[in-house]
Design a protein around this motif. Structure first.
Motif, PDB file in Angstrom:
ATOM      1  N   SER A  53      -5.224   2.429  -3.048  1.00 42.42           N
ATOM      2  CA  SER A  53      -6.224   3.415  -3.443  1.00 42.42           C
ATOM      3  C   SER A  53      -5.540   4.769  -3.462  1.00 42.42           C
ATOM      4  N   PHE A  55      -5.951   8.807  -4.216  1.00 43.03           N
ATOM      5  CA  PHE A  55      -6.898   9.906  -4.411  1.00 43.03           C
ATOM      6  C   PHE A  55      -6.501  10.738  -5.632  1.00 43.03           C
ATOM      7  N   THR A  59     -10.508  14.558 -10.075  1.00 44.75           N
ATOM      8  CA  THR A  59     -11.863  13.996 -10.084  1.00 44.75           C
ATOM      9  C   THR A  59     -12.478  13.932  -8.693  1.00 44.75           C
ATOM     10  N   GLN A  61     -12.093  11.484  -6.840  1.00 43.63           N
ATOM     11  CA  GLN A  61     -12.405  10.078  -6.634  1.00 43.63           C
ATOM     12  C   GLN A  61     -11.109   9.265  -6.473  1.00 43.63           C
ATOM     13  N   TRP A  63      -8.516   6.251  -7.222  1.00 41.97           N
ATOM     14  CA  TRP A  63      -8.136   5.336  -8.308  1.00 41.97           C
ATOM     15  C   TRP A  63      -7.652   4.054  -7.662  1.00 41.97           C
TER      16      TRP A  63
END
Length: 358
Positions: A53, A55, A59, A61, A63
């Motif tokens: 994961s 960051f 965004t 959020q 990825w």
């Protein structure tokens, strides 16, 4: 030689080979691996295929990329990661060597479009011109020499005299030893029976094994672009399929299912009219050395490593492993111990043997 930029010039004068900017998908991955090989990562270097994961500051959020098949297979060599086109291996390798490193490698291969310096670029998140991608792959086909594309071979007058002829532009972009290792990895994509490229080229396509070949498939999200970049020692051919306005080509569209068969049809016709290229063009440099290694650990194999986990790898002197696999030691020499916890990612990675490919 040929260049096809569309189906009908009267309907559209847009040359997709030279003017279309399209995402290359997994056909970009070799540049990430090339950067790693250039940095003296051996082809037996281990990366763990696992969930990540990342960051995204833009965004806010995370990825969370996935492999095409949706699974994770634990530790594997760079050679296996490229052959099976594992997204997570390419992404994590790109992060390990540095995003700017593999972006710079793409520039070495003469890709002129802007390559975003972000992790997703490792799996083809940027855009390229098809003709430049074909030209970039000449570096793999020639063991390190890039050849610029020429649209005009020569101009002759009515009597056949050459009035003008462009100069062939070549440039060595990688030494022969490192380039041979990259070439051997791309040969495995079409020669080893684990992916759709092998199925399309050698199995169903029956492209003769007497003709040396390598290549890489590519498929973008939702099957909007599919590719196969393939080459022999003397000819590089790239196939792209898609719509001018990106949309899904069809359900389950992949480079191995659509573009690779088209490559086979064309190249089979080419070599029906000419002799197979000289295999000496891809002769292994004498300076390379070989070692038998464990494919799950990257260490030198012991006689107690399972036979199916051992393979022969080639190395630039000084990059070869020097330690023996700690997970399969000689029990009579080192004593029997249960302290070894297994290779990175765990032993469960060894049970995944389903077909791969794009």
């Amino acid at each position: 030689r040929a260049m096809v930029g569309g189906r009908n010039y009267e309907e559209s004068k847009f040359n997709r080979a030279t003017q279309a900017l399209r995402q290359p998908g997994s056909t970009f991955k070799p540049f990430v691996y090339s950067a790693a090989i250039r940095a003296n990562r051996p082809a037996s270097h281990i990366i763990v295929d696992s969930a990540i994961s990342i960051f995204q500051p833009t965004t806010g959020q995370p990825w969370e990329p996935r492999n095409f098949e949706g699974d994770y297979r634990g530790p594997m060599t760079l050679r296996q990661g490229l052959r099976t086109s594992r997204n997570l291996i390419a992404i994590q390798l790109g992060r390990e060597i540095g995003v700017n490193t593999f972006v710079g490698e793409a520039l070495r291969y003469k890709l002129s479009t802007r390559i975003p310096p972000v992790p997703s670029t490792a799996i083809g998140g940027g855009e390229v011109y098809p003709i430049e991608l074909v030209s970039a792959y000449t570096g793999f086909a020639t063991l390190g020499v890039h050849a610029a594309p020429l649209g005009i071979l020569r101009v002759e007058d009515a009597e056949g005299n050459i009035v003008w002829q462009p100069q062939v532009r070549t440039e060595r972009i990688m030494d022969r030893e490192h380039a041979w290792i990259m070439n051997s990895m791309l040969q495995e994509v079409v020669n080893v029976g684990t992916g759709t490229a092998w199925g399309a080229v050698r199995l169903r396509g029956r492209f003769p094994r007497s003709i040396l070949a390598g290549g890489k498939t590519g498929t973008t999200n939702d099957g909007t672009d599919v590719w196969f970049m393939g080459f022999t020692p003397e000819l590089v051919t790239g196939i792209w399929m898609g719509f001018d306005r990106p949309q899904r080509i069809m359900d389950a569209a992949t480079g191995g299912g659509l573009a690779a068969p088209a490559w086979v049809e064309y190249m089979t016709e080419v070599y029906a009219r000419r002799a197979a290229p000289d295999s000496a063009l891809w002769r292994r440099p004498a300076s390379l050395i070989t070692r038998q290694v464990d494919k799950f650990t990257g260490f030198l194999a012991t006689q107690f490593c399972p036979i199916h986990e051992r393979y022969q790898e080639w190395y630039i002197p000084g990059t070869e492993p020097t330690e023996y696999c700690p997970y399969h030691p000689d029990p009579f020499r080192f004593g029997i111990s249960s302290s070894a916890g297994g290779p990175p990612g765990g032993w469960n990675a060894q049970i995944h043997h389903s077909p791969e490919g794009r």
